[in-house]
Design a protein around this motif. Structure first.
Motif, PDB file in Angstrom:
ATOM      1  N   PRO A  93      -4.992   9.474   3.294  1.00 49.53           N
ATOM      2  CA  PRO A  93      -4.372   8.375   2.542  1.00 49.53           C
ATOM      3  C   PRO A  93      -3.330   7.595   3.345  1.00 49.53           C
ATOM      4  O   PRO A  93      -3.256   6.371   3.221  1.00 49.53           O
TER       5      PRO A  93
ATOM      6  N   GLY B 188      -5.253   5.394   6.031  1.00 47.19           N
ATOM      7  CA  GLY B 188      -5.851   4.214   5.433  1.00 47.19           C
ATOM      8  C   GLY B 188      -4.829   3.168   5.037  1.00 47.19           C
ATOM      9  O   GLY B 188      -5.049   1.960   5.221  1.00 47.19           O
ATOM     10  N   ALA B 189      -3.682   3.616   4.501  1.00 49.36           N
ATOM     11  CA  ALA B 189      -2.650   2.681   4.064  1.00 49.36           C
ATOM     12  C   ALA B 189      -2.057   1.904   5.235  1.00 49.36           C
ATOM     13  O   ALA B 189      -1.885   0.680   5.165  1.00 49.36           O
TER      14      ALA B 189
ATOM     15  N   GLU C  57      -2.869  13.024   7.092  1.00 43.39           N
ATOM     16  CA  GLU C  57      -3.778  12.981   5.957  1.00 43.39           C
ATOM     17  C   GLU C  57      -4.376  11.579   5.818  1.00 43.39           C
ATOM     18  O   GLU C  57      -3.741  10.569   6.126  1.00 43.39           O
TER      19      GLU C  57
ATOM     20  N   ALA D 144       2.412  13.917   4.399  1.00 40.69           N
ATOM     21  CA  ALA D 144       1.290  13.213   5.013  1.00 40.69           C
ATOM     22  C   ALA D 144       0.894  13.834   6.344  1.00 40.69           C
ATOM     23  O   ALA D 144      -0.132  13.470   6.921  1.00 40.69           O
TER      24      ALA D 144
ATOM     25  N   THR E 193       0.856  -1.177   0.000  1.00 37.29           N
ATOM     26  CA  THR E 193       0.000   0.000   0.000  1.00 37.29           C
ATOM     27  C   THR E 193       0.897   1.234   0.000  1.00 37.29           C
ATOM     28  O   THR E 193       2.126   1.128   0.088  1.00 37.29           O
TER      29      THR E 193
ATOM     30  N   HIS F   8       0.871   5.964  -0.095  1.00 31.65           N
ATOM     31  CA  HIS F   8       0.183   7.249  -0.139  1.00 31.65           C
ATOM     32  C   HIS F   8       0.676   8.021  -1.358  1.00 31.65           C
ATOM     33  O   HIS F   8       1.723   7.704  -1.916  1.00 31.65           O
ATOM     34  N   PRO F   9      -0.046   9.047  -1.783  1.00 32.10           N
ATOM     35  CA  PRO F   9       0.325   9.740  -3.025  1.00 32.10           C
ATOM     36  C   PRO F   9       1.374  10.824  -2.871  1.00 32.10           C
ATOM     37  O   PRO F   9       1.769  11.440  -3.863  1.00 32.10           O
TER      38      PRO F   9
END
Length: 277
Positions: free
Chosen positions: A259, A262-263, A257, A205, A195, A197-198
């Protein structure tokens, strides 16, 4: 003027009482407290205070992290010294970890599982530890550092994933067309989950508001990202020193953040899922 009159007429007491420094009453910086900083007219609101770091929101909605100085704020029209609030005992209500999970009773860390979570760098590991450390110790999950993901396939083969020995991998900048997305696509194993994040770097983050800035600066292509961010924010700190400030601004999961949250949560669930037998 009569003899003996005047300011030098009598003996000079060089050891007389000296002017004392002003003292200010202490007020606990509880969240929601209205305070007026020295030099300001409109009240600000206290968000949190830990050790000597005070987080406040100004009248325009911007967040600031400052060191409270004696008499630096007014409360109810009087100058005060803000201090960290005393912990309030709430035995009837379950505590929560920095990740938002319900905290269990104090217990020694669980024996480490065979499964692992890998992250790209030291900063990723420190941020995961700060927010999810209690959860990970309770589950017996160890986080290790990859120091870059270029050899990801070899790392996975060397780990030898299998049922009961799962591998979770957290990557930065996991977006379509990135190097990280190509590396992740090359890993295909039922006991491995990748997984990410962007964000270009895990620094991004952290919510900008936690640092008292409106947004993370945009860095021109070809400029090292960390150094570019620091320069754009007007700092001369080395990346390591600036990172300590970023990490220190994170209290819990609400400063991150979505993302990244969640990851990491997905990886913890994956590596702690009971093996089928």
């Amino acid at each position: 003027m009569a003899p003996g009159d005047g300011i030098l007429a009598g003996p000079l007491d060089v050891d007389g009482p000296r002017r004392r420094r002003p003292t200010f009453p202490s007020v606990e910086a509880v969240p929601g407290l209205a305070v007026v900083p020295r030099g300001e007219r409109r009240p600000w609101m206290v968000l949190s205070m830990r050790a000597d770091q005070l987080r406040v929101r100004d009248a325009e909605g911007r967040q600031h992290v400052v060191r409270p100085v004696p008499g630096g704020f007014q409360v109810d029209g009087r100058a005060v010294t803000l201090v960290a609030p005393r912990p309030v005992a709430t035995p009837s209500a379950p505590g929560r970890t920095a990740s938002g999970s319900v905290a269990g009773a104090p217990a020694p860390a669980r024996v480490a599982r065979a499964s692992r979570i890998l992250v790209e760098g030291v900063h990723d590991a420190e941020l995961v530890e700060k927010v999810w450390g209690d959860d990970l110790r309770g589950e017996g999950v160890v986080v290790e550092v990859l120091h870059g993901a270029d050899d990801l396939e070899a790392v996975v083969r060397g780990f030898g994933p299998r049922p009961g020995r799962r591998l979770g991998i957290l990557l930065d900048h996991l977006v379509d067309g990135s190097k990280e997305s190509r590396l992740a696509a090359a890993v295909d194993h039922p006991d491995v989950l990748v997984t990410g994040h962007p964000f270009v770097d895990v620094w991004q983050a952290v919510r900008p508001g936690a640092l008292g800035i409106a947004a993370w600066p945009t860095v021109a292509p070809g400029t090292p990202w960390k150094e570019g961010v620091i320069a754009a924010l007007g700092s001369t700190e080395a990346p390591g020193a600036f990172w300590r400030r970023v990490l220190g601004a994170v209290d819990d999961w609400t400063d991150l953040e979505a993302p990244l949250i969640g990851a990491v949560e997905a990886l913890i669930d994956f590596v702690t899922e009971p093996a089928e037998g």
